[in-house]
Design an enzyme around this catalytic site. Structure first.
Site, PDB file in Angstrom:
ATOM      1  CE  LYS A   1      -4.267  -2.254   2.367  1.00  0.00           C
ATOM      2  NZ  LYS A   1      -3.855  -2.529   3.842  1.00  0.00           N
TER       3      LYS A   1
ATOM      4  CD  GLN B   1      -4.098  -4.193   7.077  1.00  0.00           C
ATOM      5  OE1 GLN B   1      -4.025  -3.517   6.056  1.00  0.00           O
ATOM      6  NE2 GLN B   1      -4.165  -5.836   6.108  1.00  0.00           N
TER       7      GLN B   1
ATOM      8  CG  ASP C   1     -10.150   0.281   5.164  1.00  0.00           C
ATOM      9  OD1 ASP C   1      -9.764  -0.515   4.345  1.00  0.00           O
ATOM     10  OD2 ASP C   1      -9.338   0.154   6.551  1.00  0.00           O
TER      11      ASP C   1
HETATM   12  N1  GUN Z   1      -7.627  -6.323   6.011  1.00  0.00           N
HETATM   13  C1  GUN Z   1      -8.019  -7.518   5.268  1.00  0.00           C
HETATM   14  N2  GUN Z   1      -8.609  -6.635   4.272  1.00  0.00           N
HETATM   15  C2  GUN Z   1      -8.864  -5.503   4.528  1.00  0.00           C
HETATM   16  C3  GUN Z   1      -8.901  -3.839   4.111  1.00  0.00           C
HETATM   17  O1  GUN Z   1      -9.463  -3.963   3.453  1.00  0.00           O
HETATM   18  N3  GUN Z   1      -8.183  -3.114   5.014  1.00  0.00           N
HETATM   19  C4  GUN Z   1      -8.405  -3.272   6.895  1.00  0.00           C
HETATM   20  N4  GUN Z   1      -8.375  -2.070   6.944  1.00  0.00           N
HETATM   21  N5  GUN Z   1      -8.050  -4.343   6.973  1.00  0.00           N
HETATM   22  C5  GUN Z   1      -8.100  -5.438   6.033  1.00  0.00           C
END
Ligand code: GUN
Length: 300
Positions: free
Chosen positions: A54, A98, A121
């Protein structure tokens, strides 16, 4: 194989190009740089890989990337204090915590402490409610990526039967809302669904998001249907040598591709679209925060 491959890797590259072009316009016209903060608590290896990826892609499209890596035993109070400071930071337009979080942290409490306008998100309860009532919101990245690919492939989705297999808050539920918003007839199927094969056989669009390797076989697929495979599962692959593994989705690719009209591969399907949509959401949040026009085609 008869199905057309939906190339998420190539699609994600075009999304990133659009984002990068708009970011450089924001810089030139408004001296503005979108900023994304990613918070990682603990050392989960898979999460570390995602967070690194990311950060790299955020910088590649010209945005500011900030990473906060916290100890596994970070207190809830310290995490909430960090989020509070990011909420107040005018150079940060998107905040992502996350998941999963270590057990001692209340995931709902943490997510709902993020400013909904910075919740790239789309997990904050306000954004969930806005999406569910068809109002402008931040849209969860993976379902947004799936919708973009479906719209690109089909044009209009109106009237199509869509079956979403999986009812998670991250993918299944928001995916169903998005498909409903595009006038599909939507079924959410899950582990307790009766006659799951027959339910899936009725679908023009199947979105598989259960986290079970190769669970959906080809004889569940209506001929010509579009199959979107959200799963990313690592399985043993002794045929590649001792101790080797490979990535597979939630659908059995070979048998489904023999029947479907179109299908996303794993890897190279939905996966790359998720981070591309995170960048798109960060850009959208930055434009909204500054009352600037949003780029077209990067959100619903
Ligand atoms: N863990 C797995 N997928 C995601 C996601 O799309 N966003 C976040 N914040 N954590 C994750």
């Amino acid at each position: 194989m008869t199905a057309q491959l939906i190339d998420g890797k190539a699609f994600a590259a075009t999304v990133r190009e659009k984002v990068a072009a708009h970011v450089s316009k924001l810089k030139a016209d408004h001296d503005l740089t979108p900023g994304l903060a990613v918070v990682l608590v603990g050392e989960d290896p898979a999460s570390q890989v995602y967070v690194r990826s990311k950060g790299k892609q955020t910088v590649e499209v010209g945005m500011k990337s900030v990473e906060h890596k916290l100890d596994r035993d970070t207190s809830e109070a310290d995490l909430l204090a960090l989020i509070k400071s990011l909420n107040a930071d005018p150079t940060i337009h998107g905040i992502l915590v996350q998941l999963p979080l270590p057990d001692h942290l209340d995931e709902d409490l943490v997510i709902n402490s993020i400013d909904p306008a910075k919740d790239v998100d789309g997990f904050h309860i306000s954004n969930v409610g806005l999406l569910g009532t068809g109002q402008k919101s931040m849209v969860p990245c993976t379902p947004l990526g799936c919708l973009m690919m479906l719209r690109d492939h089909h044009g209009s989705l109106s009237g199509l039967n869509a079956v979403v297999v999986g009812r998670s808050n991250i993918v299944g539920k928001p995916m169903a809302q998005l498909l409903l918003g595009d006038s599909c007839t939507v079924t959410i199927a899950h582990s307790r669904t009766k006659d799951l094969p027959d339910v899936v056989r009725g679908a023009d669009i199947v979105v598989a998001a259960v986290g079970r390797p190769q669970m959906v076989p080809g004889d569940w697929i209506k001929p010509g249907a579009t199959v979107i495979d959200v799963g990313i599962n690592r399985i043993d692959a002794p045929e590649r040598g001792e101790g080797k593994t490979r990535l597979v989705g939630d659908v059995d690719f070979d048998s489904c591709a023999a029947v479907a009209g179109a299908i996303t591969p794993v890897p190279g399907g939905v996966g790359p679209m998720t981070i591309a949509c995170l960048l798109a959401n960060t850009l959208t949040a930055c434009c909204r925060a500054n009352q600037l026009e949003e780029p077209e085609g990067l959100t619903v």
